[in-house]
Structure formats: C-alpha cells, structure tokens
Design a protein around this motif. Sequence first.
Motif, mmCIF file in Angstrom:
data_model
loop_
_atom_site.group_PDB
_atom_site.id
_atom_site.type_symbol
_atom_site.label_atom_id
_atom_site.label_comp_id
_atom_site.label_asym_id
_atom_site.label_seq_id
_atom_site.Cartn_x
_atom_site.Cartn_y
_atom_site.Cartn_z
ATOM 1 N N ASP A 131 -29.175 -66.218 43.505
ATOM 2 C CA ASP A 131 -28.798 -65.502 44.500
ATOM 3 C C ASP A 131 -29.275 -65.897 45.938
ATOM 4 O OD1 ASP A 131 -31.534 -65.106 44.276
ATOM 5 O OD2 ASP A 131 -31.018 -62.880 43.755
ATOM 6 N N ARG A 132 -29.212 -67.442 45.799
ATOM 7 C CA ARG A 132 -29.847 -68.040 47.349
ATOM 8 C C ARG A 132 -28.340 -68.696 47.672
ATOM 9 N NH1 ARG A 132 -33.223 -73.520 47.764
ATOM 10 N NH2 ARG A 132 -32.595 -74.156 49.637
ATOM 11 N N LEU A 133 -28.117 -67.799 48.918
ATOM 12 C CA LEU A 133 -26.739 -68.450 49.416
ATOM 13 C C LEU A 133 -26.910 -69.718 50.388
ATOM 14 C CD1 LEU A 133 -23.832 -67.289 49.561
ATOM 15 C CD2 LEU A 133 -24.341 -66.078 51.591
ATOM 16 N N VAL A 134 -26.059 -70.732 50.061
ATOM 17 C CA VAL A 134 -26.091 -71.783 51.149
ATOM 18 C C VAL A 134 -24.832 -72.190 51.261
ATOM 19 C CG1 VAL A 134 -28.331 -72.915 50.237
ATOM 20 C CG2 VAL A 134 -26.047 -73.683 49.035
ATOM 21 N N SER A 135 -24.746 -72.971 52.510
ATOM 22 C CA SER A 135 -23.288 -73.275 52.949
ATOM 23 C C SER A 135 -23.114 -74.923 52.435
ATOM 24 C CB SER A 135 -23.196 -73.321 54.462
ATOM 25 O OG SER A 135 -24.062 -74.286 55.090
ATOM 26 N N ILE A 136 -21.947 -75.261 52.364
ATOM 27 C CA ILE A 136 -21.720 -76.655 52.162
ATOM 28 C C ILE A 136 -22.399 -77.461 52.726
ATOM 29 C CG2 ILE A 136 -19.884 -78.242 51.530
ATOM 30 C CD1 ILE A 136 -19.775 -76.139 49.353
ATOM 31 N N ASN A 137 -22.300 -77.440 54.161
ATOM 32 C CA ASN A 137 -23.152 -78.153 55.165
ATOM 33 C C ASN A 137 -24.532 -78.104 54.672
ATOM 34 O OD1 ASN A 137 -21.081 -78.862 56.742
ATOM 35 N ND2 ASN A 137 -20.935 -77.036 58.217
ATOM 36 N N GLN A 138 -25.176 -77.132 54.568
ATOM 37 C CA GLN A 138 -26.481 -77.143 54.062
ATOM 38 C C GLN A 138 -26.769 -77.820 52.786
ATOM 39 O OE1 GLN A 138 -27.145 -72.902 54.030
ATOM 40 N NE2 GLN A 138 -28.291 -72.683 55.950
#
Length: 330
Positions: free
Chosen positions: A248-255
């Motif tokens: 449940d850790r949200l990350v962006s594709i950039n990250q």
Amino acid sequence: MTQQRILVTGAGGFIGHHLVKYLVDRGYWVRGVDVKKPEYEPTAANEFLALDLRQQSMCERATKGMDEVYALAADMGGIGFIETHKAAIVRNNTMINMNTIEAARSNGVHRFLFTSSACVYPGYLQKSADVTPLREEDAYPADAEDGYGWEKLYMERTCRHYREEFDLETRVVRFHNIFGPLGSYDGGREKSPAAICRKVALAGDGGTIEVWGDGEQTRSYCYIDDCVEGIYRIMNSDYADPLNLGQDRLVSINQLVDVVAAIAGKTIHKTYDVTKPQGVRGRNSDNGRLREVLQWEPSVALEDGLIRTYRFIVAQLQQTGRLPQVAAAN
Ligand code: NAD
C-alpha cells in the motif's frame, strides 16, 4: 499423513513458477500445467504437463487426482498488451477459467484459488494520482478495466456461485502489480517495473529513457516473495470473499524510474510519450481486510525488490548479448 497433491496452472509463468517452488519447498506434491515451460530456469514441479487449458478435456486431465488447485493460467501482460488484445484475452481466459473450475468440481477437488486482479476496480475511483486506497467492496458498482478486468470480475462471481451451489471451497486473490526476478522483461508482455529496469540497464550513464504517459500516474508494487506467501496464506484461510494482495505504498512512475536509476548508479533523464497506454491515473491497495483476515501483509521494501529484479534483468541482457559482461558490477 498422506501428502497433499496440488495443481498450479500457469506454472510456466512468472508467479506460477515461484509458487511451485514455494509449495514444493513446503513438502507438497505439485503438478504444474502450462502451454509453455518456465523461461529462465527449470520447474521445481514433481510433474509438469504441457496442456492447453482452454480445452475441457485438458482441464479434466490437469485436475484429476488433485486435492487443491491454484488457478493462475491466463493470457495476460502489461498495459500495452491488455489494451490491444481485449478479444483474445476475454475469449482465452473465460475458456480457461470456466473449464478449470468445472473440471475441479467434477474431479472432487477440495479447494480452488482464483487469481484475480486490481483491474476489477472501477475506473471512476481511479481518476487521480493521489487515489484513495481501494477496499474490496469498492469493486461494485462495477466499471472494471475493459476486457481483462471484466473477465476477472466475472470469474470472481463464478467462484462464489460454485462455492454456494456446488460446495467447492473457493478463494479469490486480487493482485496489485506483482514484480520480481524470473518475470517477462521484454517483448510486450512485461509490466512497468521490469520494463523500466530493462530501459535503465540498456541506457548509458546520463542517458534518456522513454516513459509512457507523463510519469505522474501512480501504482503500488508487491514483491514476488510476499505474493506467493500471501497466496498460500489466503488459500489456507477460512475467508472466501476476494482479498487484495499488494503493497500500500503509492509511487509514481517517475519515482519508480528514479529508484531504479539509483540502484543502477546512473543519472537517467526521461522523455514522455503521452500517446502510449497508461491505464488508470492512480491505484493503491487498501490492506485493512488482508491484515484483519491473515494477521499479515506484504513487507518487502520496493527498493529491495527492485535491486533483485534489476540484477536479474542485467544478467539476462548480458546472457543474450545485449549488454557487455562488464556491467555485472551492478
Ligand atoms: P504470466 O503470463 O507470467 O503467467 C500466466 C501463464 O499462463 C503463462 O505461462 C501462460 O503460458 C499460461 N497460459 C496462458 N494460456 C494458457 C492456456 N490456454 N493453457 C495453459 N496455460 C496457459 O502471468 P503472471 O504474472 O504469472 O500472472 C499469473 C496470474 O495472476 C494470472 O491469472 C494473472 O492474470 C494474475 N495477475 C497477475 C498480476 C501481476 O502483476 N503479475 C496482476 C494481477 C493479476
């Protein structure tokens, strides 16, 4: 005690191959079934049958004598694949799913676990990058991912009907972006973590890679070891309704690109192709029910999982001559 006999379908695929190893390590007798063998190392299955599970007779053969079935076989891939193969996906997977569960019932299998997907969740809840994590009940009112998501949702319902009407114990797992070594990393069926690892591995220090969309779309990613542990725990729980299985850790594709670049020890620039498929804007797993039911949830850190995945992909690129052997230091 008699040894339990387990069928894993899709045992030539990424998650199925890892699951077979996990079950054999725990002392189960395992039959793996797939149309193809695992790509990167031999199967650990006690028996491996090459069968096309779209055919009922093949499903009868696969499930004969089995106590439990883990149903993972599916025609699937990353967003580029599922956006462009909707008819093949719904045709092939509906045949695989229906024929497998019916054969499991007719052969007296005790438990049947179906691997569903976060793609069953409605588009209208996934329109912003800082999306609210999705709870299991959010799947309705339904507006699943066109094609792949509807096929998964339909099979989830079928599992419930088989449980209620035919007394087949069913379990349903909704995966959220599983990644790790021994998965597809090229050819069009790979998912974003593997595709990014490949692109970064092939880029030079200071190089540029292409990102699909503007890179601000978000996801959560679950490492394969947590995935197989979770599948096993859900199969052996007494909870029959669908359960999320993800981080449940949200990350962006950039990250995600930045994490992989740091692992590779490279400075990586990004270009954006907004014409490429990106899927929903944001998607995250609410693990409340998973914790409540299992007293457990995935725990491998994204960075640790990506280190192992990146090393696997670099080794593959070296073996296939796309990278020189010296890059092995990473
Ligand atoms: P995968 O593509 O690596 O494995 C699926 C396997 O099914 C493949 O080896 C394929 O050859 C096999 N298969 C396809 N058609 C078949 C047929 N007619 N007969 C027999 N075997 C057949 O995919 P995976 O990532 O290991 O996914 C396993 C399951 O989990 C699938 O049902 C998938 O939809 C589901 N899932 C995976 C993810 C993920 O992030 N990997 C996310 C959501 C759901």
